[in-house]
Scaffold this motif. Structure first.
Motif, PDB file in Angstrom:
ATOM      1  N   PRO A 362       0.677  -1.257   0.168  1.00  0.00           N
ATOM      2  CA  PRO A 362       0.004  -0.026  -0.310  1.00  0.00           C
ATOM      3  C   PRO A 362       0.857   1.131  -0.056  1.00  0.00           C
ATOM      4  CG  PRO A 362      -0.061  -0.960   2.199  1.00  0.00           C
ATOM      5  CD  PRO A 362       0.745  -2.039   1.442  1.00  0.00           C
ATOM      6  N   ILE A 363       2.098   1.211   0.155  1.00  0.00           N
ATOM      7  CA  ILE A 363       2.857   2.382   0.474  1.00  0.00           C
ATOM      8  C   ILE A 363       3.913   2.236  -0.810  1.00  0.00           C
ATOM      9  CG2 ILE A 363       4.692   3.708   1.451  1.00  0.00           C
ATOM     10  CD1 ILE A 363       3.561   2.724   4.283  1.00  0.00           C
ATOM     11  N   PRO A 525      -0.790   4.437   6.700  1.00  0.00           N
ATOM     12  CA  PRO A 525      -1.929   3.793   6.084  1.00  0.00           C
ATOM     13  C   PRO A 525      -2.770   3.322   7.370  1.00  0.00           C
ATOM     14  CG  PRO A 525       0.298   2.673   6.717  1.00  0.00           C
ATOM     15  CD  PRO A 525       0.353   4.145   7.038  1.00  0.00           C
ATOM     16  N   PHE A 526      -2.776   4.162   8.417  1.00  0.00           N
ATOM     17  CA  PHE A 526      -3.581   3.634   9.534  1.00  0.00           C
ATOM     18  C   PHE A 526      -5.230   3.773   8.993  1.00  0.00           C
ATOM     19  CE2 PHE A 526      -6.280   4.663  13.379  1.00  0.00           C
ATOM     20  CZ  PHE A 526      -5.962   4.300  14.398  1.00  0.00           C
ATOM     21  N   PRO A 527      -5.773   4.776   8.363  1.00  0.00           N
ATOM     22  CA  PRO A 527      -7.193   4.831   8.082  1.00  0.00           C
ATOM     23  C   PRO A 527      -7.527   3.785   7.294  1.00  0.00           C
ATOM     24  CG  PRO A 527      -6.174   6.768   7.790  1.00  0.00           C
ATOM     25  CD  PRO A 527      -4.790   6.073   8.107  1.00  0.00           C
ATOM     26  N   PHE A 528      -6.533   3.126   6.405  1.00  0.00           N
ATOM     27  CA  PHE A 528      -7.065   2.077   5.644  1.00  0.00           C
ATOM     28  C   PHE A 528      -6.488   0.467   6.022  1.00  0.00           C
ATOM     29  CE2 PHE A 528      -5.092   5.694   3.168  1.00  0.00           C
ATOM     30  CZ  PHE A 528      -6.418   6.100   2.605  1.00  0.00           C
ATOM     31  N   ASN A 546      -5.897  -7.319  12.571  1.00  0.00           N
ATOM     32  CA  ASN A 546      -4.826  -8.037  12.785  1.00  0.00           C
ATOM     33  C   ASN A 546      -3.946  -7.382  13.887  1.00  0.00           C
ATOM     34  OD1 ASN A 546      -1.812  -8.512  12.722  1.00  0.00           O
ATOM     35  ND2 ASN A 546      -2.412 -10.218  11.471  1.00  0.00           N
ATOM     36  N   LYS A 547      -3.811  -7.788  15.064  1.00  0.00           N
ATOM     37  CA  LYS A 547      -3.591  -7.186  16.384  1.00  0.00           C
ATOM     38  C   LYS A 547      -2.052  -6.505  16.137  1.00  0.00           C
ATOM     39  CE  LYS A 547      -6.480  -9.237  19.853  1.00  0.00           C
ATOM     40  NZ  LYS A 547      -6.402 -10.076  21.023  1.00  0.00           N
ATOM     41  N   GLU A 548      -1.010  -7.701  15.426  1.00  0.00           N
ATOM     42  CA  GLU A 548       0.261  -7.144  15.237  1.00  0.00           C
ATOM     43  C   GLU A 548       0.353  -5.999  14.438  1.00  0.00           C
ATOM     44  OE1 GLU A 548      -0.871 -10.274  15.141  1.00  0.00           O
ATOM     45  OE2 GLU A 548      -0.071 -11.022  17.016  1.00  0.00           O
ATOM     46  N   ILE A 549      -0.290  -6.020  13.564  1.00  0.00           N
ATOM     47  CA  ILE A 549      -0.260  -4.574  12.274  1.00  0.00           C
ATOM     48  C   ILE A 549      -0.914  -3.728  13.178  1.00  0.00           C
ATOM     49  CG2 ILE A 549      -1.701  -3.995  10.375  1.00  0.00           C
ATOM     50  CD1 ILE A 549      -1.054  -6.656   8.989  1.00  0.00           C
ATOM     51  N   ASP A 550      -1.985  -3.743  13.983  1.00  0.00           N
ATOM     52  CA  ASP A 550      -2.535  -2.616  14.505  1.00  0.00           C
ATOM     53  C   ASP A 550      -1.324  -2.063  15.415  1.00  0.00           C
ATOM     54  OD1 ASP A 550      -5.096  -2.873  13.437  1.00  0.00           O
ATOM     55  OD2 ASP A 550      -6.003  -3.587  15.427  1.00  0.00           O
ATOM     56  N   LYS A 551      -0.721  -2.649  16.153  1.00  0.00           N
ATOM     57  CA  LYS A 551       0.556  -2.034  17.067  1.00  0.00           C
ATOM     58  C   LYS A 551       1.519  -1.541  16.225  1.00  0.00           C
ATOM     59  CE  LYS A 551       2.610  -1.894  21.075  1.00  0.00           C
ATOM     60  NZ  LYS A 551       3.699  -1.666  20.619  1.00  0.00           N
ATOM     61  N   LEU A 552       1.736  -1.946  15.005  1.00  0.00           N
ATOM     62  CA  LEU A 552       2.618  -1.370  14.115  1.00  0.00           C
ATOM     63  C   LEU A 552       2.285   0.008  13.710  1.00  0.00           C
ATOM     64  CD1 LEU A 552       4.237  -4.167  11.963  1.00  0.00           C
ATOM     65  CD2 LEU A 552       5.603  -2.647  13.160  1.00  0.00           C
ATOM     66  N   LEU A 553       1.075   0.243  13.299  1.00  0.00           N
ATOM     67  CA  LEU A 553       0.528   1.123  12.828  1.00  0.00           C
ATOM     68  C   LEU A 553       0.383   2.432  13.924  1.00  0.00           C
ATOM     69  CD1 LEU A 553      -2.323  -0.084  10.311  1.00  0.00           C
ATOM     70  CD2 LEU A 553       0.066   0.826   9.895  1.00  0.00           C
ATOM     71  N   GLU A 554       0.069   1.930  14.830  1.00  0.00           N
ATOM     72  CA  GLU A 554      -0.173   2.912  16.228  1.00  0.00           C
ATOM     73  C   GLU A 554       1.404   3.493  16.485  1.00  0.00           C
ATOM     74  OE1 GLU A 554      -1.880   0.496  18.927  1.00  0.00           O
ATOM     75  OE2 GLU A 554      -3.800   0.233  17.808  1.00  0.00           O
TER      76      GLU A 554
END
Length: 631
Positions: A362-363, A525-528, A546-554
């Motif tokens: 996505p990036i 990419p957080f909003p997507f 996905n919890k791991e990806i949520d943490k990365l984005l945060e």
């Protein structure tokens, strides 16, 4: 001969016995032949030389500069719905007009950098959780009222209000805005947020105009189409057709714009439902430009007075897979197979005339050297077919598919009759029912499909939804053919863009959605992809969690170091690639055709189509000469 002629002229001047000026005016009447010709030639040369001398001096002492005046008419696909910064992110047409009518505390300049707009400056606390913004003293709304801190607080509170349901609400979650004085606001955020200034590019609303409208009624307000902003252009009027559709939208320059009034006097938008109609309007000079940025095409309308500028947006075109709606898509091997069978090189050549770059995440490349997006999947139909075999989707020839599918549908019909309490003798299908089943099965069979995939009598069927735009339709057809080659039954649903944005996406009514997403001024990419964005107005189109990806984005949002964030984004993309909630295809090269009479156009680095207006105050069609000033 010359001396004789000149001597004769002098003798006749002396003989006239009148004042010198009068002598000159009467002289031609007393001159003869060559004497008269010589005199007239001399006078002409004298006048011409003087004129050229004065003209040369004037041109040397002055310079051509832009002047106020002129009209630019731009054609767009779609129509305005909410010319309101709180809702505009859902509609490109709304975003375009909002960019001209409204102003935020900050804006993205031509280079893509975030710079002050209504803000005169800002300071950040040492821990990065407090940002104090000071407002310009000369900023006024189009109705003449001053822009104040109260307008900032009012806008932020509306953005945060659940009844407003703004798509931007997530960017202001946990943000506290406090008025320090008339011109100062302090924002407190829960944790350092590198992209927060980007969030403050949202246009402000004038409190005194909106204060009496309940938050839940904001979408119904007349101000959504007749706005009052603080941007370089103000609303003048709109026209509708007999069906109530808006067909044109007129703006005039705002003389009181704080950053200096624009040169162009008028900007008018005209709206079209189809791309071919829009292009025809440009070719026939109904409009001066095509503002809906489209992939660069060989058949762009040819006009001798046109300039086509190319634009590379941070835009990704992908197929978003909704495993919540399609049980077949819950299997990662199915999702991977659907990606491996798409030849991206042929895809870009056929659907975009080669004007695009294949992507694997996505990036898109360019954010940071450490971002390292994954490489796009190489086409491998054999591997794709093998993945479906292992996932339990059996290859079935057409005739066998018809027989098995017919049997399956008749069985489902019998089960339905049992549930209705029908007697045993009534369970068998009637001739009419068999005919309907046969018709349904025949409709599912595509002559060009070599074989099918079945599991427990059910075919592997995917509904692919896309907006009604020529490039996207071409892409969808390409994808359908590719998927059919490995036995997937594809139902292609082409819908109007307004319906896709207003109904299909909010309700996630698709198995697979072919769509383009544009990252904002900061490629966050957080909003997507964050799980908090799976429901409307969030933009997590794959309903992905996905919890791991949520943490990365945060965590990435709190990183102010560019390269550090790039590394976090690289890890995010690798994890996303491993679970494949979407099939990333291409970032297209877009085109912006417009007449060459509009000058001063500098597009720079665009982060969204509306950013083409970042330097609109410098655009002009009229010129004048002004005296040069010495340094």
């Amino acid at each position: 001969m010359a001396r004789t002629t000149l001597s004769g002229i002098r003798m006749r001047l002396r003989a006239l016995r009148v004042p010198t000026l009068a002598k000159l005016t009467r002289l031609p009447s007393v001159l003869k032949g060559r004497e008269r010709l010589t005199f007239i030639t001399g006078v002409f040369v004298l006048i011409l030389g003087g004129t050229l001398a004065v003209t040369g001096w004037y041109w040397g002492a002055t310079t051509v500069v832009p002047a106020v005046g002129g009209t630019y008419i731009e054609g767009l696909l779609g129509a305005p719905r909410f010319v309101n910064p709180l809702f505009a992110s859902a509609n490109d047409v709304d975003r375009d007009i909002v960019q001209l009518v409204y102003a935020g505390l900050f804006r993205a300049d031509a280079s893509g950098a975030i710079v002050p707009e209504l803000a005169s400056g800002y300071t950040t606390s040492d821990d990065g959780t407090e940002i104090t913004v000071e407002l310009r003293e000369d900023a006024r709304w189009h109705d003449g009222a001053l822009v104040t801190a109260d307008d900032v607080l009012f806008t932020v509170r509306l953005l945060q209000h659940s009844d407003v349901a703004s798509p931007l609400r997530g960017s202001f979650r946990g943000v506290e805005a406090v008025r320090i004085d008339d011109r100062t606001v302090r924002f407190t955020i829960e944790r350092p947020l590198a992209i927060f200034l980007s969030a403050l590019t949202v246009g402000l609303l004038p409190e005194h105009r909106w204060i009496d409208i309940p938050p839940a009624h904001l979408p119904l307000a007349e101000l959504n189409l007749r706005p009052i902003g603080a941007g370089p252009y103000r609303f003048m009027g709109l026209t509708k057709d007999p069906q109530g559709m808006i067909r044109s939208y007129a703006l005039n320059r705002y003389d009181g714009y704080h950053a200096g009034a624009a040169y162009l006097e008028h900007i008018t938008f005209k709206f079209y439902e189809r791309e071919d109609a829009l292009q025809a309007a440009f070719a026939t000079r109904e409009v001066d430009g095509i503002g809906t940025l489209l992939p660069l095409r060989e058949d762009v309308p040819k006009r001798s007075d046109a300039v086509v500028r190319t634009v590379q947006l941070p835009q990704t075109t992908a197929v978003f897979l909704n495993a919540k709606r399609s049980t077949a898509l819950t299997e990662i091997r199915v999702r991977e197979a659907l990606s491996l069978v798409i030849d991206r090189t042929a895809f870009i050549a056929e659907t975009l005339h080669g004007a695009g770059t294949p992507i694997g995440g996505p990036i898109i490349p360019g954010f940071a050297t450490t971002a390292n997006p994954p490489a796009p999947d190489a086409v491998d139909p054999d591997a794709a077919a093998a993945l479906l075999d292992r996932a339990g989707w059996k290859r079935t020839e057409t005739e066998e598919t018809i027989a098995l599918r017919t049997k399956q549908l008749l069985l489902e019909l019998e089960i339905a009759k049992k549930k209705e309490g029908k007697k045993t003798a009534e369970l068998s299908a009637t001739d009419e029912e068999r005919a309907k089943v046969t018709e349904q099965v025949q409709a599912e069979i595509a002559p060009e499909q070599p074989y099918y995939r079945l599991s427990s009598g059910q075919p592997l069927t995917i509904e692919l939804v896309t907006p009604n735009a020529p490039e996207l339709i071409g892409m969808a057809e390409f994808i359908r053919r590719a998927w059919q080659q490995i036995g997937v039954t594809v139902t292609l649903s082409v819908m109007p863009l307004d319906r896709v944005r207003g109904e299909v996406i909010p309700n996630r009514e698709y198995d697979a959605l072919l769509f383009s997403q544009i990252l904002g001024p900061d490629p966050d990419p957080f909003p997507f992809w964050h799980s908090s964005q799976v429901r409307h107005p969030g933009l997590n189109l794959s309903y992905f969690s996905n919890k791991e990806i949520d943490k990365l984005l945060e965590d990435a949002r709190a990183m102010f170091d560019h390269e550090e964030r790039g590394r976090a984004y690289a890890e995010f993309q690798e994890r996303l690639h491993a679970v494949r909630p979407a099939i990333f295809l291409v970032t297209p090269t877009l085109s912006y055709p417009m007449v060459d009479t509009v000058r001063g156009v500098e597009l720079g680095q665009l982060t969204q189509p509306a950013d083409r207006f970042a330097t609109v105050t410098e655009w002009y069609t009229e010129t004048e000469r002004r005296w040069r000033t010495s340094d």
